[in-house]
Design a protein around this motif. Structure first.
Motif, PDB file in Angstrom:
ATOM      1  N   GLN A  85       8.044  68.513 -20.476  1.00 51.46           N
ATOM      2  CA  GLN A  85       7.649  67.743 -21.652  1.00 51.46           C
ATOM      3  C   GLN A  85       8.220  66.325 -21.594  1.00 51.46           C
ATOM      4  OE1 GLN A  85       8.935  70.523 -24.745  1.00 51.46           O
ATOM      5  NE2 GLN A  85       6.822  70.667 -25.457  1.00 51.46           N
ATOM      6  N   ALA A  86       9.454  66.198 -21.109  1.00 53.86           N
ATOM      7  CA  ALA A  86      10.100  64.883 -21.023  1.00 53.86           C
ATOM      8  C   ALA A  86       9.390  63.995 -20.006  1.00 53.86           C
ATOM      9  CB  ALA A  86      11.573  65.045 -20.660  1.00 53.86           C
ATOM     10  N   LYS A  87       8.899  64.570 -18.918  1.00 52.43           N
ATOM     11  CA  LYS A  87       8.204  63.813 -17.869  1.00 52.43           C
ATOM     12  C   LYS A  87       6.759  63.489 -18.254  1.00 52.43           C
ATOM     13  CE  LYS A  87      11.275  63.690 -14.488  1.00 52.43           C
ATOM     14  NZ  LYS A  87      11.708  62.481 -13.828  1.00 52.43           N
ATOM     15  N   LYS A  88       6.249  64.183 -19.274  1.00 56.64           N
ATOM     16  CA  LYS A  88       4.857  63.998 -19.689  1.00 56.64           C
ATOM     17  C   LYS A  88       4.658  62.548 -20.172  1.00 56.64           C
ATOM     18  CE  LYS A  88       1.501  66.152 -22.754  1.00 56.64           C
ATOM     19  NZ  LYS A  88       1.295  67.172 -23.762  1.00 56.64           N
ATOM     20  N   GLY A  89       3.649  61.904 -19.639  1.00 57.79           N
ATOM     21  CA  GLY A  89       3.338  60.545 -20.043  1.00 57.79           C
ATOM     22  C   GLY A  89       4.078  59.471 -19.250  1.00 57.79           C
ATOM     23  N   GLY A  91       4.107  59.275 -15.940  1.00 59.66           N
ATOM     24  CA  GLY A  91       3.329  58.952 -14.755  1.00 59.66           C
ATOM     25  C   GLY A  91       4.005  59.325 -13.449  1.00 59.66           C
ATOM     26  N   GLU A  92       5.246  59.769 -13.502  1.00 65.08           N
ATOM     27  CA  GLU A  92       5.921  60.147 -12.255  1.00 65.08           C
ATOM     28  C   GLU A  92       5.887  61.662 -12.072  1.00 65.08           C
ATOM     29  OE1 GLU A  92      10.520  60.238 -12.556  1.00 65.08           O
ATOM     30  OE2 GLU A  92       9.914  58.581 -13.875  1.00 65.08           O
ATOM     31  N   ALA A  93       5.809  62.079 -10.836  1.00 63.08           N
ATOM     32  CA  ALA A  93       5.751  63.508 -10.502  1.00 63.08           C
ATOM     33  C   ALA A  93       7.161  64.089 -10.513  1.00 63.08           C
ATOM     34  CB  ALA A  93       5.117  63.700  -9.139  1.00 63.08           C
ATOM     35  N   LEU A  94       7.225  65.356 -10.797  1.00 68.32           N
ATOM     36  CA  LEU A  94       8.494  66.079 -10.804  1.00 68.32           C
ATOM     37  C   LEU A  94       8.585  66.901  -9.525  1.00 68.32           C
ATOM     38  CD1 LEU A  94      11.032  67.115 -12.402  1.00 68.32           C
ATOM     39  CD2 LEU A  94       9.553  68.921 -13.252  1.00 68.32           C
ATOM     40  N   THR A  95       9.677  66.749  -8.789  1.00 67.54           N
ATOM     41  CA  THR A  95       9.890  67.546  -7.586  1.00 67.54           C
ATOM     42  C   THR A  95      10.845  68.679  -7.939  1.00 67.54           C
ATOM     43  OG1 THR A  95       9.590  65.595  -6.214  1.00 67.54           O
ATOM     44  CG2 THR A  95      10.638  67.502  -5.188  1.00 67.54           C
ATOM     45  N   ALA A  96      10.428  69.888  -7.614  1.00 70.38           N
ATOM     46  CA  ALA A  96      11.235  71.056  -7.974  1.00 70.38           C
ATOM     47  C   ALA A  96      11.258  72.056  -6.829  1.00 70.38           C
ATOM     48  CB  ALA A  96      10.662  71.717  -9.211  1.00 70.38           C
ATOM     49  N   ASP A  97      12.394  72.746  -6.720  1.00 70.48           N
ATOM     50  CA  ASP A  97      12.507  73.874  -5.791  1.00 70.48           C
ATOM     51  C   ASP A  97      12.318  75.146  -6.610  1.00 70.48           C
ATOM     52  OD1 ASP A  97      13.112  72.211  -3.630  1.00 70.48           O
ATOM     53  OD2 ASP A  97      15.255  72.226  -4.093  1.00 70.48           O
ATOM     54  N   PHE A  98      11.500  76.052  -6.136  1.00 72.59           N
ATOM     55  CA  PHE A  98      11.291  77.303  -6.854  1.00 72.59           C
ATOM     56  C   PHE A  98      11.417  78.478  -5.888  1.00 72.59           C
ATOM     57  CE2 PHE A  98       7.156  76.027  -5.375  1.00 72.59           C
ATOM     58  CZ  PHE A  98       6.536  77.195  -4.992  1.00 72.59           C
ATOM     59  N   GLU A  99      11.813  79.610  -6.444  1.00 70.20           N
ATOM     60  CA  GLU A  99      12.037  80.808  -5.636  1.00 70.20           C
ATOM     61  C   GLU A  99      10.710  81.522  -5.404  1.00 70.20           C
ATOM     62  OE1 GLU A  99      15.293  84.436  -5.405  1.00 70.20           O
ATOM     63  OE2 GLU A  99      14.910  83.472  -7.325  1.00 70.20           O
ATOM     64  N   VAL A 100      10.366  81.676  -4.136  1.00 69.59           N
ATOM     65  CA  VAL A 100       9.147  82.375  -3.762  1.00 69.59           C
ATOM     66  C   VAL A 100       9.417  83.874  -3.727  1.00 69.59           C
ATOM     67  CG1 VAL A 100       7.423  82.680  -1.935  1.00 69.59           C
ATOM     68  CG2 VAL A 100       8.357  80.412  -2.411  1.00 69.59           C
ATOM     69  N   SER A 101      10.545  84.198  -3.143  1.00 73.42           N
ATOM     70  CA  SER A 101      10.982  85.581  -3.027  1.00 73.42           C
ATOM     71  C   SER A 101      12.506  85.522  -2.951  1.00 73.42           C
ATOM     72  CB  SER A 101      10.321  86.176  -1.791  1.00 73.42           C
ATOM     73  OG  SER A 101      11.107  87.074  -1.111  1.00 73.42           O
ATOM     74  N   SER A 106      10.816  77.177  -2.049  1.00 78.99           N
ATOM     75  CA  SER A 106       9.839  76.202  -1.601  1.00 78.99           C
ATOM     76  C   SER A 106       9.942  74.989  -2.522  1.00 78.99           C
ATOM     77  CB  SER A 106       8.440  76.802  -1.667  1.00 78.99           C
ATOM     78  OG  SER A 106       7.498  75.862  -1.210  1.00 78.99           O
ATOM     79  N   ARG A 107       9.587  73.845  -2.000  1.00 73.05           N
ATOM     80  CA  ARG A 107       9.623  72.605  -2.783  1.00 73.05           C
ATOM     81  C   ARG A 107       8.203  72.310  -3.244  1.00 73.05           C
ATOM     82  NH1 ARG A 107      13.619  68.643  -0.742  1.00 73.05           N
ATOM     83  NH2 ARG A 107      14.825  69.987  -2.069  1.00 73.05           N
ATOM     84  N   ALA A 108       8.100  71.900  -4.510  1.00 72.97           N
ATOM     85  CA  ALA A 108       6.780  71.581  -5.072  1.00 72.97           C
ATOM     86  C   ALA A 108       6.845  70.251  -5.798  1.00 72.97           C
ATOM     87  CB  ALA A 108       6.353  72.674  -6.035  1.00 72.97           C
ATOM     88  N   LYS A 109       5.748  69.550  -5.752  1.00 80.76           N
ATOM     89  CA  LYS A 109       5.621  68.307  -6.500  1.00 80.76           C
ATOM     90  C   LYS A 109       4.680  68.612  -7.667  1.00 80.76           C
ATOM     91  CE  LYS A 109       5.700  64.214  -4.590  1.00 80.76           C
ATOM     92  NZ  LYS A 109       5.322  63.019  -3.806  1.00 80.76           N
ATOM     93  N   ILE A 110       5.204  68.466  -8.882  1.00 77.53           N
ATOM     94  CA  ILE A 110       4.423  68.805 -10.070  1.00 77.53           C
ATOM     95  C   ILE A 110       3.953  67.516 -10.728  1.00 77.53           C
ATOM     96  CG2 ILE A 110       4.465  70.002 -12.297  1.00 77.53           C
ATOM     97  CD1 ILE A 110       6.872  71.634 -11.165  1.00 77.53           C
ATOM     98  N   GLU A 111       2.654  67.345 -10.713  1.00 79.33           N
ATOM     99  CA  GLU A 111       2.052  66.177 -11.376  1.00 79.33           C
ATOM    100  C   GLU A 111       2.094  66.433 -12.881  1.00 79.33           C
ATOM    101  OE1 GLU A 111       1.195  63.541  -9.645  1.00 79.33           O
ATOM    102  OE2 GLU A 111       1.557  64.510  -7.721  1.00 79.33           O
ATOM    103  N   GLU A 112       1.760  65.421 -13.634  1.00 83.04           N
ATOM    104  CA  GLU A 112       1.760  65.538 -15.085  1.00 83.04           C
ATOM    105  C   GLU A 112       0.896  66.723 -15.510  1.00 83.04           C
ATOM    106  OE1 GLU A 112       0.541  62.628 -18.667  1.00 83.04           O
ATOM    107  OE2 GLU A 112       1.648  61.732 -17.020  1.00 83.04           O
TER     108      GLU A 112
END
Length: 192
Positions: A85-89, A91-101, A106-112
């Motif tokens: 919610q804080a990143k919303k609006g 315009g920058e992407a959020l880079t996050a590491d998430f647990e696959v198993s 894995s690293r993901a780039k989350i757009e708005e």
């Protein structure tokens, strides 16, 4: 919910959420007479009740562990949604590491984004808006904390019942030993 009553030989028998209360025995003779039991039957009943309490305690402790593990997970999800919610609006992407198993990330780039998907359990995942997800997660967190409080109170009540039952077992046993010694002294004539 707790209900209670009192008997002549003991004080305050209560029940809490299906856990039967233990009776503190003040007068063992009256207690045995009122129940119509002999010492061995009474001790067997009390030992069985003690084992039931231990079984319930194990189940409650497992539920407590589950809730204590669940609460940080919910808090972490609330933080992630708040970050989105804080990143919303911005315009920058959020880079996050998430647990696959387990142990694999894995690293993901989350757009708005305006929505997130939440696992509801039983292999069900639903998409929620960020606001709906925050509300749902906060409700789940409040419910988990309330359940944990009730569980802690149940465990305390249960521990009190275990202690009362153990004391009652000791009192009945000691009363029986005293009665046997008294009968033995009366049966044995005094020797000069």
């Amino acid at each position: 919910m707790a209900s209670s009553s009192s008997t002549g030989s003991g004080t305050l028998v209560a029940e809490r959420r299906g856990i039967p209360g233990a009776q503190f025995v003040e007068d063992v003779q009256t207690y045995l007479t009122q129940l119509g039991l002999d010492v061995n039957s009474s001790l067997s009943f009390l030992q069985e009740r003690l084992q039931q309490y231990k079984l319930v305690e194990m189940k409650l402790l497992a539920q407590q562990r589950d809730l204590q593990a669940k609460i940080p997970d919910i808090e972490k999800c609330i933080d992630v949604v708040a970050t989105l919610q804080a990143k919303k609006g911005s315009g920058e992407a959020l880079t996050a590491d998430f647990e696959v198993s387990e142990g694999i990330y894995s690293r993901a780039k989350i757009e708005e984004t305006d929505s997130v998907c939440l696992w509801l359990g039983a292999n069900v995942m639903l998409e929620y808006s960020l606001e709906e997800a925050t509300d749902l997660l906060q409700k789940n967190l409040d419910n988990a904390k309330a359940s944990l409080e009730v569980l802690v109170a149940d465990l305390q009540f249960l521990r009190d019942q275990v202690t009362i039952t153990q004391v009652t077992i000791a009192r009945v046993y000691n009363w029986d030993v005293h009665q046997r010694r008294t009968r033995q002294v009366v049966a044995t004539p005094a020797q000069d």
